[in-house]
Design an enzyme around this catalytic site. Structure first.
Site, PDB file in Angstrom:
ATOM      1  N   CYS A   2       3.953  -5.710 -13.325  1.00 18.78           N
ATOM      2  CA  CYS A   2       4.646  -6.841 -14.302  1.00 18.78           C
ATOM      3  C   CYS A   2       5.570  -6.025 -15.280  1.00 18.78           C
ATOM      4  CB  CYS A   2       3.621  -7.710 -14.993  1.00 18.78           C
ATOM      5  SG  CYS A   2       2.400  -8.364 -14.013  1.00 18.78           S
ATOM      6  N   TRP A  75       3.790  -9.735 -11.339  1.00 14.38           N
ATOM      7  CA  TRP A  75       3.374  -9.164 -10.123  1.00 14.38           C
ATOM      8  C   TRP A  75       1.799  -9.694  -9.876  1.00 14.38           C
ATOM      9  CZ3 TRP A  75      -0.166  -5.475  -7.707  1.00 14.38           C
ATOM     10  CH2 TRP A  75       0.097  -4.977  -6.677  1.00 14.38           C
ATOM     11  N   ASN A 101       0.715  -8.061 -19.518  1.00 12.49           N
ATOM     12  CA  ASN A 101       0.737  -7.055 -18.201  1.00 12.49           C
ATOM     13  C   ASN A 101      -0.798  -6.440 -18.330  1.00 12.49           C
ATOM     14  OD1 ASN A 101       3.470  -7.255 -18.053  1.00 12.49           O
ATOM     15  ND2 ASN A 101       3.991  -5.025 -18.381  1.00 12.49           N
ATOM     16  N   GLY A 102      -1.398  -6.240 -17.227  1.00 14.45           N
ATOM     17  CA  GLY A 102      -2.721  -5.609 -17.003  1.00 14.45           C
ATOM     18  C   GLY A 102      -3.810  -6.848 -16.491  1.00 14.45           C
ATOM     19  N   GLU A 483       4.570  13.076   3.270  1.00 17.95           N
ATOM     20  CA  GLU A 483       5.318  12.430   2.583  1.00 17.95           C
ATOM     21  C   GLU A 483       6.516  11.628   3.318  1.00 17.95           C
ATOM     22  OE1 GLU A 483       5.555  11.521  -0.369  1.00 17.95           O
ATOM     23  OE2 GLU A 483       7.633  10.959  -0.832  1.00 17.95           O
ATOM     24  N   LYS A 487       7.036   7.572   3.199  1.00 22.52           N
ATOM     25  CA  LYS A 487       8.449   7.228   2.845  1.00 22.52           C
ATOM     26  C   LYS A 487       8.878   6.179   3.664  1.00 22.52           C
ATOM     27  CE  LYS A 487       8.761   7.574  -0.569  1.00 22.52           C
ATOM     28  NZ  LYS A 487       8.065   8.380  -1.434  1.00 22.52           N
ATOM     29  N   GLU A 490       6.671   2.859   3.484  1.00 25.75           N
ATOM     30  CA  GLU A 490       6.720   1.897   2.702  1.00 25.75           C
ATOM     31  C   GLU A 490       8.122   1.231   2.360  1.00 25.75           C
ATOM     32  OE1 GLU A 490       7.272   5.342  -0.799  1.00 25.75           O
ATOM     33  OE2 GLU A 490       6.507   3.301  -1.541  1.00 25.75           O
TER      34      GLU A 490
HETATM   35  O1  M6R Z   1       3.855   7.223 -11.241  1.00 26.16           O
HETATM   36  P1  M6R Z   1       2.843   8.032 -10.308  1.00 26.16           P
HETATM   37  O2  M6R Z   1       3.451   9.357  -9.715  1.00 26.16           O
HETATM   38  O3  M6R Z   1       1.587   8.227 -10.655  1.00 26.16           O
HETATM   39  O4  M6R Z   1       2.740   7.348  -8.968  1.00 26.16           O
HETATM   40  C1  M6R Z   1       2.056   7.275  -7.969  1.00 26.16           C
HETATM   41  C2  M6R Z   1       2.210   6.580  -6.761  1.00 26.16           C
HETATM   42  O5  M6R Z   1       2.128   5.127  -7.174  1.00 26.16           O
HETATM   43  C3  M6R Z   1       3.758   6.503  -6.186  1.00 26.16           C
HETATM   44  O6  M6R Z   1       4.039   7.749  -5.747  1.00 26.16           O
HETATM   45  C4  M6R Z   1       3.822   5.820  -4.922  1.00 26.16           C
HETATM   46  O7  M6R Z   1       3.119   6.219  -4.065  1.00 26.16           O
HETATM   47  C5  M6R Z   1       5.312   5.507  -4.612  1.00 26.16           C
HETATM   48  N1  M6R Z   1       5.572   4.246  -4.155  1.00 26.16           N
HETATM   49  C6  M6R Z   1       5.514   6.515  -3.328  1.00 26.16           C
HETATM   50  O8  M6R Z   1       6.852   6.450  -2.929  1.00 26.16           O
END
Ligand code: M6R
Length: 607
Positions: A2, A75, A101-102, A483, A487, A490
């Protein structure tokens, strides 16, 4: 997750809030809303879906002249995405409204108690509990800060809230606990927001709020109070060096592409002031007060976790520091042995990821030292760790993390060099070599990225039909394969798995057939011949192979994607960019929402 923006100033609040919400869109959301007070009347407008739905609804209302208001992008966590569940949530008498938020963990019990007091609920959210609770306290205590303090002390969980009330026209009250909230200070106008880009066009002067603080803003004043005693707190004002440009697309079609293309500059910015290749020295004063770690526990999620995996061998090789890398959501609950002298390295772009933050808190409670590796200045992980190294990548807006990983890899290379030299186990010549390599890297990336994008585009057209694929690597390139798969899945919603190539014949190769392509990372190193044998096994079973390799690879493959040969582990940056561009072009070709993929949020602030 959010997003929150609150505005008290001299401009029409509707416009400022709508713009702010648009700049928070990248966090992911499924409904939006806004509350304004005008002529002693509270107006709440909410809509399911995108911000344009909210704009359409606002267009049918009387034009608002309000100059104070709060806005939210939601969200969904509790209750479906719908207009009723969207924020702001007004109280029963329509005298106040709040955004949140939360997650309120004890909302079921609080809701029951409030219902017994006669409150009726109009949504399925945990948030509505907060508006009724504060409203009840306001009736009892007659004053907003007293009411907020009393109500929030009954709440368990995480929150950033912003509230407007008929009790104080022209004022916004806000508070936080384990969810980010920042104050923006302008001229005759002030802001609260969950993230800086929300108010960046208006001010770069900010104040970071701590947990359990309550803040009041009016157009001409702001004050921060202790959440329980309500005593005044002195706060430091910080100047943010980003500009609006760095939080905008600057002519690129998507933030993701812009952020991939920014990577040469990201490497430069991360190195800035931290290296002296002539003396083979790294300058990291942030580490001065921390002893050399005996063992390192890297804790992170998603892409940041992959960056940690990538750096593991490097720390072990250059600094002879044993390294464990663990997904933060597992680290919190697994039993592990952390000994005196061990250091936890919490890696997070946002610095707000709930699991990583919880891992940090747990480790600190047990008396262990934590170093944060974060991008966002003043984020929770940065503030709560015993030390922080900032990756200095600038705002990352696209949900798919790209330049953050590049900056984390750069920063971890510096850490490994630093500790290796401190410990006296890394030769000066190796350190000098790597530092020179790092200094040359931005120019190499700059020269390659455009061509890489063209290759990625061509390959995307050829392989966009696939429903599943593997990404294979070995050694330092295995985390990059993970990775590449993350990518692709997602943003293009194609099923993809990253594997250590040597594992193929232990099961996964059973899946391979002509409709199951394999994307392989084949740098010119000691493991290349092993990897090529693994790939021939795939080809024998009819699997199409795309092989990413330095020039001169004399092999029969379906596609060979040549990238310049540079030394290990720096070649990882080129492989990473190629993987990012491949995923990007696949998603664009398939017409997906690249910057805001379905079901995902930029910053995962709930467990
Ligand atoms: O802000 P952060 O690096 O802690 O976030 C970690 C993951 O949520 C973040 O890398 C997520 O996997 C991304 N959507 C990847 O592209």
């Amino acid at each position: 997750m959010c997003g929150i923006i609150g505005y008290a100033g001299h401009r029409p609040a509707v416009t400022v809030i709508l713009e702010g919400l648009k700049r928070l869109e990248y966090r992911g959301y499924d409904s939006a809303g806004m509350a304004l007070i005008q002529n002693r009347e509270l107006n709440v407008v909410r809509a399911k879906g995108k911000i344009r739905e909210l704009e359409d609804k606002l267009a049918f209302q009387d034009p608002y002249h309000a100059t104070t208001g709060i806005g939210h992008t939601r969200w969904a966590t509790h209750g479906l995405p719908s207009e009723e569940n969207a924020h702001p949530h007004p109280d029963q008498e329509h005298k106040l409204a709040l955004v949140h938020n939360g997650i309120i963990e004890n909302h079921t019990r609080l809701k029951r108690e409030l219902q017994q007091l006669g409150c009726s609920f109009r949504s399925d959210t945990d948030t509505e509990v907060l508006s009724h609770l504060i409203s009840q306290e306001l009736k009892r205590l007659g004053d907003v800060p007293l009411a907020m303090s009393a109500a929030l002390q009954k709440v368990e969980g995480s929150y950033a809230v912003a509230l407007i009330s008929l009790n104080g026209e022209g004022q916004i009250w806000a508070a936080r606990h384990s969810s980010p909230l920042i104050l923006g200070l302008g001229q005759g106008e002030n802001f609260v927001a969950s993230d800086i880009p929300a108010f960046l066009p208006y001010t770069r002067e900010v104040v970071f709020l701590e947990d359990d603080e309550i803040v009041q803003i009016t157009p001409s004043s702001w004050q921060v109070l202790d959440g329980s005693s309500l005593e005044h707190r002195n706060k430091e004002q910080v100047h943010i060096s980003w500009d609006v440009q760095s939080a905008q697309k600057s002519g690129y079609r998507h933030f993701m592409l812009k952020e991939i293309m920014e990577q040469p500059q990201v490497v430069r910015d991360c190195l800035a002031g931290r290296t002296d290749s002539s003396r083979a020295a790294t300058l990291l004063p942030e580490l001065d007060h921390l002893p050399l770690p005996r063992r390192l526990h890297i804790v992170a999620c998603g892409t940041s976790y992959h960056a940690g995996l990538w750096a593991r061998n490097i720390f072990q090789e250059w600094a002879e520091i044993p390294v464990e890398v663990e997904i933060a959501s597992e680290f919190r609950y697994n039993r592990r042995i952390i000994e005196e002298g061990d250091l936890i390295l919490a890696v997070s772009q946002s610095g707000e990821t709930a699991d990583t933050l919880a891992g940090l808190r747990q480790a600190r409670q047990l008396g262990h030292r934590v170093l944060g590796l974060c991008n966002v200045l003043g984020s929770s992980i940065a503030r709560e760790a015993d030390g922080v190294v900032y990756t200095q990548a600038g705002p990352e807006i696209s949900v798919a993390s790209t330049k953050a990983m590049c900056s984390q890899m750069t920063a971890m290379l510096l850490l490994a060099l630093h500790w290796g030299r401190m410990k006296g186990v890394l030769e000066e010549s190796v350190c000098r070599d790597v530092l020179r390599g790092l200094e040359d890297l931005p120019a190499i990336l700059e020269a390659e990225l455009e061509g890489m994008q063209q290759t990625a585009q061509r390959l995307a057209r050829k392989y966009a039909w696939c429903r599943s694929c593997f990404f294979l690597g070995r050694g330092d390139h295995f985390p990059l394969a993970l990775e590449g798969a993350l990518k692709l899945k997602e943003i293009s919603y194609i099923h993809a798995e990253g594997y250590a190539a040597g594992e193929m014949k232990h099961g996964p190769i059973a899946l391979v057939d002509p409709e199951f392509p394999v994307f392989a990372l084949a740098p010119d190193n000691a493991l290349q011949s092993k990897l090529l044998s693994n790939l021939q096994e795939v080809r024998t079973r009819g699997g199409p192979v795309i092989c990413l390799a330095p020039p001169g690879l004399d092999q029969d493959m379906d596609d060979i994607w040549e990238i310049p040969a540079i030394r290990d582990p720096l070649n990882g940056f080129l492989f990473l960019s190629a993987l990012q561009l491949f995923a990007y072009e696949m998603a664009v070709y398939l017409g997906k929402d690249v910057d805001q993929p379905r079901n995902l949020a930029k910053s995962v602030t709930v467990e």
